[in-house]
Design a protein around this motif. Structure first.
Motif, PDB file in Angstrom:
ATOM      1  N   ARG A 166       8.762 -21.321  43.273  1.00 37.87           N
ATOM      2  CA  ARG A 166       8.478 -22.634  42.671  1.00 37.87           C
ATOM      3  C   ARG A 166       9.322 -23.742  43.308  1.00 37.87           C
ATOM      4  N   ILE A 167      10.628 -23.531  43.403  1.00 33.46           N
ATOM      5  CA  ILE A 167      11.477 -24.608  43.920  1.00 33.46           C
ATOM      6  C   ILE A 167      11.270 -24.798  45.424  1.00 33.46           C
ATOM      7  N   SER A 168      10.952 -23.712  46.114  1.00 30.68           N
ATOM      8  CA  SER A 168      10.785 -23.835  47.569  1.00 30.68           C
ATOM      9  C   SER A 168       9.538 -24.628  47.928  1.00 30.68           C
ATOM     10  N   GLU A 169       8.540 -24.594  47.059  1.00 30.34           N
ATOM     11  CA  GLU A 169       7.312 -25.355  47.321  1.00 30.34           C
ATOM     12  C   GLU A 169       7.584 -26.849  47.460  1.00 30.34           C
ATOM     13  N   GLN A 170       8.591 -27.331  46.736  1.00 30.86           N
ATOM     14  CA  GLN A 170       8.894 -28.759  46.735  1.00 30.86           C
ATOM     15  C   GLN A 170      10.182 -29.100  47.477  1.00 30.86           C
ATOM     16  N   ALA A 171      10.763 -28.115  48.162  1.00 30.83           N
ATOM     17  CA  ALA A 171      12.095 -28.323  48.753  1.00 30.83           C
ATOM     18  C   ALA A 171      12.070 -29.211  49.986  1.00 30.83           C
ATOM     19  N   VAL A 172      10.945 -29.286  50.664  1.00 29.70           N
ATOM     20  CA  VAL A 172      10.825 -30.180  51.816  1.00 29.70           C
ATOM     21  C   VAL A 172       9.845 -31.291  51.472  1.00 29.70           C
ATOM     22  N   GLU A 173      10.291 -32.523  51.586  1.00 29.28           N
ATOM     23  CA  GLU A 173       9.448 -33.678  51.288  1.00 29.28           C
ATOM     24  C   GLU A 173       8.905 -34.265  52.586  1.00 29.28           C
ATOM     25  N   VAL A 174       7.598 -34.477  52.603  1.00 30.46           N
ATOM     26  CA  VAL A 174       6.942 -35.048  53.774  1.00 30.46           C
ATOM     27  C   VAL A 174       6.090 -36.225  53.324  1.00 30.46           C
ATOM     28  N   ARG A 175       6.213 -37.337  54.043  1.00 32.35           N
ATOM     29  CA  ARG A 175       5.339 -38.487  53.777  1.00 32.35           C
ATOM     30  C   ARG A 175       4.617 -38.850  55.062  1.00 32.35           C
ATOM     31  N   SER A 181      18.810 -24.315  56.527  1.00 32.62           N
ATOM     32  CA  SER A 181      17.735 -25.313  56.504  1.00 32.62           C
ATOM     33  C   SER A 181      17.492 -25.796  57.921  1.00 32.62           C
ATOM     34  N   GLN A 182      16.233 -25.830  58.333  1.00 32.03           N
ATOM     35  CA  GLN A 182      15.882 -26.308  59.665  1.00 32.03           C
ATOM     36  C   GLN A 182      14.643 -27.186  59.583  1.00 32.03           C
ATOM     37  N   LEU A 183      14.729 -28.381  60.165  1.00 38.37           N
ATOM     38  CA  LEU A 183      13.579 -29.265  60.300  1.00 38.37           C
ATOM     39  C   LEU A 183      13.304 -29.457  61.790  1.00 38.37           C
ATOM     40  N   PHE A 184      12.029 -29.437  62.166  1.00 35.70           N
ATOM     41  CA  PHE A 184      11.662 -29.486  63.578  1.00 35.70           C
ATOM     42  C   PHE A 184      10.977 -30.788  63.987  1.00 35.70           C
ATOM     43  N   VAL A 185      10.730 -31.662  63.030  1.00 31.71           N
ATOM     44  CA  VAL A 185      10.061 -32.923  63.340  1.00 31.71           C
ATOM     45  C   VAL A 185      10.830 -34.062  62.691  1.00 31.71           C
ATOM     46  N   THR A 186      10.539 -35.261  63.132  1.00 29.30           N
ATOM     47  CA  THR A 186      11.178 -36.455  62.591  1.00 29.30           C
ATOM     48  C   THR A 186      10.111 -37.488  62.274  1.00 29.30           C
ATOM     49  N   ALA A 187      10.520 -38.517  61.565  1.00 27.69           N
ATOM     50  CA  ALA A 187       9.599 -39.620  61.285  1.00 27.69           C
ATOM     51  C   ALA A 187       9.052 -40.166  62.597  1.00 27.69           C
ATOM     52  N   GLY A 188       7.767 -40.445  62.612  1.00 28.39           N
ATOM     53  CA  GLY A 188       7.114 -40.931  63.813  1.00 28.39           C
ATOM     54  C   GLY A 188       6.355 -39.858  64.573  1.00 28.39           C
ATOM     55  N   VAL A 209      10.418 -37.123  56.634  1.00 26.67           N
ATOM     56  CA  VAL A 209      10.559 -35.697  56.339  1.00 26.67           C
ATOM     57  C   VAL A 209      12.023 -35.427  56.022  1.00 26.67           C
ATOM     58  N   GLY A 210      12.283 -34.669  54.951  1.00 24.49           N
ATOM     59  CA  GLY A 210      13.659 -34.376  54.550  1.00 24.49           C
ATOM     60  C   GLY A 210      13.716 -33.213  53.586  1.00 24.49           C
ATOM     61  N   VAL A 211      14.899 -32.655  53.412  1.00 24.42           N
ATOM     62  CA  VAL A 211      15.115 -31.525  52.505  1.00 24.42           C
ATOM     63  C   VAL A 211      15.675 -32.042  51.189  1.00 24.42           C
ATOM     64  N   ARG A 212      15.020 -31.700  50.090  1.00 22.87           N
ATOM     65  CA  ARG A 212      15.495 -32.096  48.765  1.00 22.87           C
ATOM     66  C   ARG A 212      16.636 -31.171  48.313  1.00 22.87           C
ATOM     67  N   ASP A 213      17.443 -31.663  47.374  1.00 22.38           N
ATOM     68  CA  ASP A 213      18.461 -30.833  46.734  1.00 22.38           C
ATOM     69  C   ASP A 213      17.781 -29.918  45.729  1.00 22.38           C
ATOM     70  N   VAL A 214      17.985 -28.605  45.870  1.00 19.25           N
ATOM     71  CA  VAL A 214      17.411 -27.639  44.935  1.00 19.25           C
ATOM     72  C   VAL A 214      18.490 -26.639  44.549  1.00 19.25           C
ATOM     73  N   VAL A 263       2.535 -38.899  49.648  1.00 20.80           N
ATOM     74  CA  VAL A 263       3.787 -38.210  49.379  1.00 20.80           C
ATOM     75  C   VAL A 263       3.455 -36.833  48.830  1.00 20.80           C
ATOM     76  N   ARG A 264       3.975 -35.812  49.457  1.00 19.11           N
ATOM     77  CA  ARG A 264       3.694 -34.465  48.980  1.00 19.11           C
ATOM     78  C   ARG A 264       4.688 -33.485  49.601  1.00 19.11           C
ATOM     79  N   ALA A 265       4.734 -32.257  49.061  1.00 16.56           N
ATOM     80  CA  ALA A 265       5.485 -31.191  49.736  1.00 16.56           C
ATOM     81  C   ALA A 265       4.708 -30.785  50.979  1.00 16.56           C
ATOM     82  N   ALA A 266       5.419 -30.317  51.982  1.00 16.61           N
ATOM     83  CA  ALA A 266       4.745 -29.945  53.242  1.00 16.61           C
ATOM     84  C   ALA A 266       3.780 -28.809  53.010  1.00 16.61           C
TER      85      ALA A 266
END
Length: 433
Positions: free
Chosen positions: A414-423, A374-381, A362-367, A430-433
């Motif tokens: 539009r850009i916010s839909e893809q701003a956070v990448e989650v796998r 920007s705040q992320l609440f989870v991590t890989a795993g 999970v990460g924030v893309r450059d937009v 692979v998709r936006a959250a």
């Protein structure tokens, strides 16, 4: 908790934290964090606080010679405990019984309907009336009588069964994070479906006076089989004009007077169908997600959380002049009676929700434009197991000039839909959250 402690430090106050036992496996780490940041930490051995815990903590601090000014909690499940603490301290706030009433959505709905302030009615949902309601021509919405985090909130559908509702109730009973907020059990209600675009009013109530600090328009709402996700919000609203905002403020004022409310912080969710306002719910607390930072970005001074603290401090001072000064400040930051916002900025934010599965990345893309927060609440795993409530992945906030919001909104959406990448760990995920 970190936001609360920082706001208190900025006001020259110390923080005393009362906590239930944090969930494993991060219990020791979280307690260490809190003990480092707070001036005092009192922790119980169980996973939910009680009224006895609050009274015992106040007694303990009093024995230590500390003067507790006020109590605050942003967790809706503990709003009644906050009210109890303030009642013990003589601080103007909602009473515990008022909090309990406001959290009973069935009682609130029908009282307002009886007073002509809502055009929807509600009934308790039972095994016997589920199929009857499905056969009626009118649409219904299902929600917990005392709910939180959009848990089990969804439109009644032909395939809704009592068994499916009981599965949600069982999920809530074993949910370590939210189960204490449901009290003795998760009872459901069915209310008339309220049409229209949805908005939230962020407000403070002082001596019965309503001060609307912001109105957020919900630009994207996703209804699933088990919950409703509020994906994106903009403020001030662009789909209604100042006259409609003024009507909403006046309707809230009449609603609060009908309910006998005089103090507190509220996040009021409502819909406007093009003709009239109607209530979704009254939350006696700060709005979640990025509501408070959005308010701060709008007015350039303080978020709703900080202003709520200032209200508690002003009311605890026991001085009419202190309240007069605070109300004057609120007036300068609030919508006018004719529905005009007092600021020249606008905000847009998006929340990102997870689905069942284990996160691989999970990460924030450059937009462009870049978010101001920007705040992320989870991590890989992280493994997500819940499906009937919000499960936050992260959230991003943008600010633009108010006159540019309407033109900027399509791009921000539009850009916010893809701003956070989650796998997720499964292939091709692979998709936006």
């Amino acid at each position: 908790m970190e936001d609360l402690i920082a706001a208190l430090e900025a006001r020259g106050l110390r923080s005393f934290v009362l906590s239930s036992s944090p969930l494993a496996p991060g219990r020791a780490k979280r307690l260490q964090e809190l003990s480092t940041k707070a001036d005092a930490l009192l922790c119980t051995d169980w996973d939910a606080l009680t009224a006895d815990d609050v009274e015992a903590a106040l007694d303990e601090l009093r024995k230590r010679g500390e003067r507790v000014v006020a109590c605050v909690s942003v967790w809706e499940g503990y709003r009644g405990l906050m009210a109890l603490g303030n009642e013990k301290l003589g601080v103007a706030d909602l009473s515990p019984s008022q909090v309990n009433f406001l959290r009973n959505k069935l009682a609130v709905r029908n009282q307002l309907a009886a007073a002509g302030l809502s055009h929807a009615r509600a009934v308790a949902l039972t095994r016997d009336n589920v199929d009857v309601l499905k056969c009626e021509a009118r649409p219904y919405f299902i929600k917990p009588v005392c709910g939180i985090a959009s848990y089990g909130a969804f439109a009644l559908r032909p395939d809704t069964t009592w068994d499916s509702i009981q599965r949600i109730a069982q999920e809530a009973r074993i949910d370590e994070v939210y189960r204490s907020a449901f009290g003795e059990g998760l009872a459901f209600m069915a209310e008339d479906y309220i049409p229209g675009r949805e908005y939230s009013f962020e407000l403070l109530l002082t001596r019965g006076h309503v001060h609307v600090l912001a109105i957020h328009e919900k630009c994207a709402v996703t209804e699933t089989a088990g919950t409703v996700l509020e994906d994106a919000c903009a403020s001030p609203p662009i789909s209604i004009d100042a006259a409609v905002c003024a009507e909403g403020i006046e309707w809230i004022d009449r609603t609060f007077r009908q309910l006998g409310l005089k103090w507190g912080c509220f996040h009021v969710e409502a819909r406007h169908d093009g003709t009239r306002w109607d209530l979704i719910e009254i939350n006696p607390r700060v709005g979640g997600c990025l509501i408070s930072p959005s308010v701060k970005a709008l007015n350039g001074e303080d978020g709703i959380l900080e202003l709520w603290l200032d209200l508690l401090l002003a009311s605890s001072a026991g001085s009419e002049s202190a309240l007069d000064a605070f109300e004057a400040r609120l007036a300068s930051l609030s919508f006018t009676a004719d529905g005009a916002p007092p600021y020249e900025h606008a905000t847009f934010f998006r929340a990102y929700f997870g689905r069942r599965g284990k996160l691989d990345y999970v990460g924030v893309r450059d937009v462009d434009p870049a978010p101001i927060l920007s705040q992320l609440f989870v991590t890989a795993g992280t493994e997500i197991t819940q499906a009937s409530r919000e499960v936050f992945i992260g959230q991003l906030l943008w600010r633009v000039a108010r006159q540019e919001l309407e033109a900027s909104l399509p791009k921000l959406m539009r850009i916010s839909e893809q701003a956070v990448e989650v796998r997720y760990t499964e292939p091709n995920a692979v998709r936006a959250a």
